[in-house]
Write a protein that holds these residues in place. Structure first.
Motif, short mmCIF file in Angstrom:
data_model
loop_
_atom_site.label_atom_id
_atom_site.label_comp_id
_atom_site.label_asym_id
_atom_site.label_seq_id
_atom_site.Cartn_x
_atom_site.Cartn_y
_atom_site.Cartn_z
N VAL A 51 -8.16 -82.61 2.05
CA VAL A 51 -8.13 -81.50 3.01
C VAL A 51 -6.92 -80.61 2.72
N GLU A 52 -7.16 -79.32 2.59
CA GLU A 52 -6.11 -78.37 2.31
C GLU A 52 -5.11 -78.31 3.46
N THR A 53 -3.86 -78.05 3.14
CA THR A 53 -2.86 -77.81 4.19
C THR A 53 -2.94 -76.35 4.60
N PRO A 54 -2.49 -76.02 5.81
CA PRO A 54 -2.45 -74.62 6.21
C PRO A 54 -1.67 -73.76 5.22
N ALA A 55 -0.60 -74.30 4.65
CA ALA A 55 0.19 -73.53 3.69
C ALA A 55 -0.60 -73.22 2.44
N GLU A 56 -1.41 -74.18 1.98
CA GLU A 56 -2.22 -73.94 0.78
C GLU A 56 -3.25 -72.85 1.04
N VAL A 57 -3.85 -72.87 2.21
CA VAL A 57 -4.83 -71.84 2.56
C VAL A 57 -4.15 -70.48 2.65
N ALA A 58 -3.01 -70.44 3.32
CA ALA A 58 -2.27 -69.17 3.45
C ALA A 58 -1.84 -68.64 2.09
N ASP A 59 -1.42 -69.53 1.19
CA ASP A 59 -1.03 -69.11 -0.16
C ASP A 59 -2.22 -68.50 -0.90
N ALA A 60 -3.40 -69.12 -0.77
CA ALA A 60 -4.59 -68.60 -1.44
C ALA A 60 -4.96 -67.22 -0.90
N ILE A 61 -4.82 -67.03 0.40
CA ILE A 61 -5.09 -65.72 0.99
C ILE A 61 -4.10 -64.69 0.46
N GLN A 100 -10.72 -76.94 10.42
CA GLN A 100 -9.42 -76.74 11.07
C GLN A 100 -8.40 -76.17 10.10
N ALA A 101 -8.41 -76.66 8.86
CA ALA A 101 -7.48 -76.15 7.84
C ALA A 101 -7.71 -74.67 7.57
N LEU A 102 -8.99 -74.27 7.54
CA LEU A 102 -9.33 -72.87 7.31
C LEU A 102 -8.75 -71.99 8.42
N ALA A 103 -8.95 -72.40 9.67
CA ALA A 103 -8.46 -71.60 10.80
C ALA A 103 -6.94 -71.61 10.87
N GLU A 104 -6.33 -72.78 10.70
CA GLU A 104 -4.87 -72.87 10.80
C GLU A 104 -4.18 -72.14 9.65
N GLY A 105 -4.74 -72.25 8.45
CA GLY A 105 -4.17 -71.55 7.30
C GLY A 105 -4.28 -70.04 7.43
N THR A 106 -5.39 -69.59 8.00
CA THR A 106 -5.56 -68.15 8.21
C THR A 106 -4.58 -67.65 9.26
N LYS A 107 -4.37 -68.43 10.31
CA LYS A 107 -3.39 -68.06 11.33
C LYS A 107 -2.00 -67.94 10.71
N LEU A 108 -1.65 -68.87 9.82
CA LEU A 108 -0.35 -68.82 9.14
C LEU A 108 -0.26 -67.60 8.24
N ALA A 109 -1.35 -67.25 7.57
CA ALA A 109 -1.34 -66.06 6.71
C ALA A 109 -1.09 -64.80 7.53
N LYS A 110 -1.69 -64.72 8.72
CA LYS A 110 -1.46 -63.57 9.60
C LYS A 110 -0.01 -63.51 10.04
N GLU A 111 0.56 -64.65 10.37
CA GLU A 111 1.97 -64.69 10.81
C GLU A 111 2.89 -64.26 9.68
N ARG A 112 2.62 -64.72 8.48
CA ARG A 112 3.45 -64.33 7.33
C ARG A 112 3.37 -62.83 7.10
N LEU A 113 2.16 -62.28 7.22
CA LEU A 113 1.98 -60.84 6.98
C LEU A 113 2.70 -60.03 8.05
N ALA A 114 2.66 -60.50 9.28
CA ALA A 114 3.29 -59.77 10.39
C ALA A 114 4.81 -59.79 10.29
N SER A 115 5.37 -60.82 9.64
CA SER A 115 6.82 -60.97 9.58
C SER A 115 7.45 -60.25 8.39
N ARG A 116 6.62 -59.65 7.56
CA ARG A 116 7.15 -58.95 6.38
C ARG A 116 7.97 -57.73 6.79
#
Length: 341
Positions: free
Chosen positions: A282-292, A325-341
């Motif tokens: 199962v992918e970690t949220p960080a791995e999903v966010a990195d792929a995005i 769950q990993a897909l949703a959590e990783g996507t949420k992390l990707a949004k947070e990273r993008l917003a904090s730029r």
């Protein structure tokens, strides 16, 4: 931004069908089977909602197989006398029905599960159908004698069902075309045109899914022969970019697809596969966010839709649930990273 969904199929519970199989046998018959299909559909809608996905689907719980589930409602197809045939350019053998006469619809195909799903979720609803080229590659033709004629005959029937699904309240209709990644020249010559015929007249979102296959041994063995760069998409993406199809779903996570190929889909929504369906890890949220983040180098953020690489039908149920769950959590992390730029 970053609306999440899966490609379509999810594992069938043991009380519905055999587990961990691509072509499972049903565990019940008659009215009991109809009820079991409905229960499984609602179970997976709830699981997708609980995971936090934005666009949900029926999980293809009422279909034994993503192609044959449609064909069972088509006249002119003999399911009683299946024959063994090599499919996906002889990647593996399957027992397939035969086309023996002119094709006609018996009636609606997926009204039961589509209307059930629509009545039990307020989220956007996606529904999947097999693409015409992939159907042609998954039946034995004993009547038409021409792949293009057969594909367009299927495209007309698919269009009838797609328009009816739209009337049922479906928001996204996706056609699954793994054959596009095998017969690239045919896909360019006539496959995309047949796909457009299947989607003709739709005003909801239309999508096509093109991948390197389910996580079964035949597909993973094939992928190991493709080298360090998988460039099959390069041959069909330009034709899709010029087509009337709105969205393209593709495989990215743990693949050798050069991500710069995503630039060939300019103007299309891109459903980027960020969940590997060929592995139970199962992918970690960080791995999903990195792929995005990697895909964002080539796809505008408003066009990027995180998704799975392919369907999860042959996967253990608990693994599929955790990957949602990993897909949703990783996507949420990707949004947070993008917003904090």
């Amino acid at each position: 931004m970053f609306e999440t969904s899966i490609v379509g199929s999810l594992p069938k519970p043991a009380w519905l069908a055999e587990t961990n199989k691509l072509w499972p046998k049903w565990a019940a018959e008659g009215d009991a089977l109809i009820q079991a299909k409905a229960d499984a559909t609602l179970l997976w809608i709830k699981a997708q909602e609980d995971a936090g996905l934005d666009i949900v689907c029926d999980g293809e719980q009422s279909r034994q197989h993503f192609v044959h589930g449609f064909l069972e409602q088509v006249e002119g197809i003999d399911f009683d006398n299946k024959v063994k045939m090599g499919i996906r350019d002889n990647r593996y053998d399957a027992m397939v029905p035969q086309v023996v006469s002119k094709l006609r619809m018996k009636g609606r195909v997926h009204a039961f599960e589509a209307q059930l799903a629509r009545a039990h979720t307020k989220k956007k609803l996606k529904f999947t159908l097999p693409g015409p080229m992939t159907i042609v590659d998954t039946v034995a033709d004993r009547f038409y004698g021409d792949k293009v004629k057969l594909a367009f005959a299927f495209a007309e029937l698919l269009n009838q069902e797609a328009l009816a699904l739209q009337a049922d309240g479906v928001d996204v209709i996706q056609f699954d075309e793994p054959a596009f990644n095998v017969y690239m020249k045919d896909a360019d010559d006539w496959g995309v045109k047949a796909l457009e015929r299947a989607a003709q007249g739709l005003t909801c979102r239309s999508a096509v899914h093109i991948c390197y296959g389910y996580g079964i041994r035949a597909n993973t063995d094939w992928k190991s022969t493709l080298g360090e760069e998988w460039r099959q998409y390069e041959l069909v993406f330009p034709a899709l970019a010029k087509s009337r199809i709105d969205q393209v779903s593709l495989e990215c996570m743990h693949s050798h697809v050069p991500l710069e190929l995503l630039k060939l889909l300019k103007g299309k929504d891109v459903l980027v596969g960020v969940i590997d369906v060929a592995s139970d890890v199962v992918e970690t949220p960080a791995e999903v966010a990195d792929a995005i983040a990697q895909a964002l180098q080539f796809v505008p953020k408003e066009r990027l839709f995180p998704c799975t690489n392919c369907g999860m039908a042959p996967m253990p149920r608990e693994v599929a649930e955790r990957k949602l769950q990993a897909l949703a959590e990783g996507t949420k992390l990707a949004k947070e990273r993008l917003a904090s730029r």
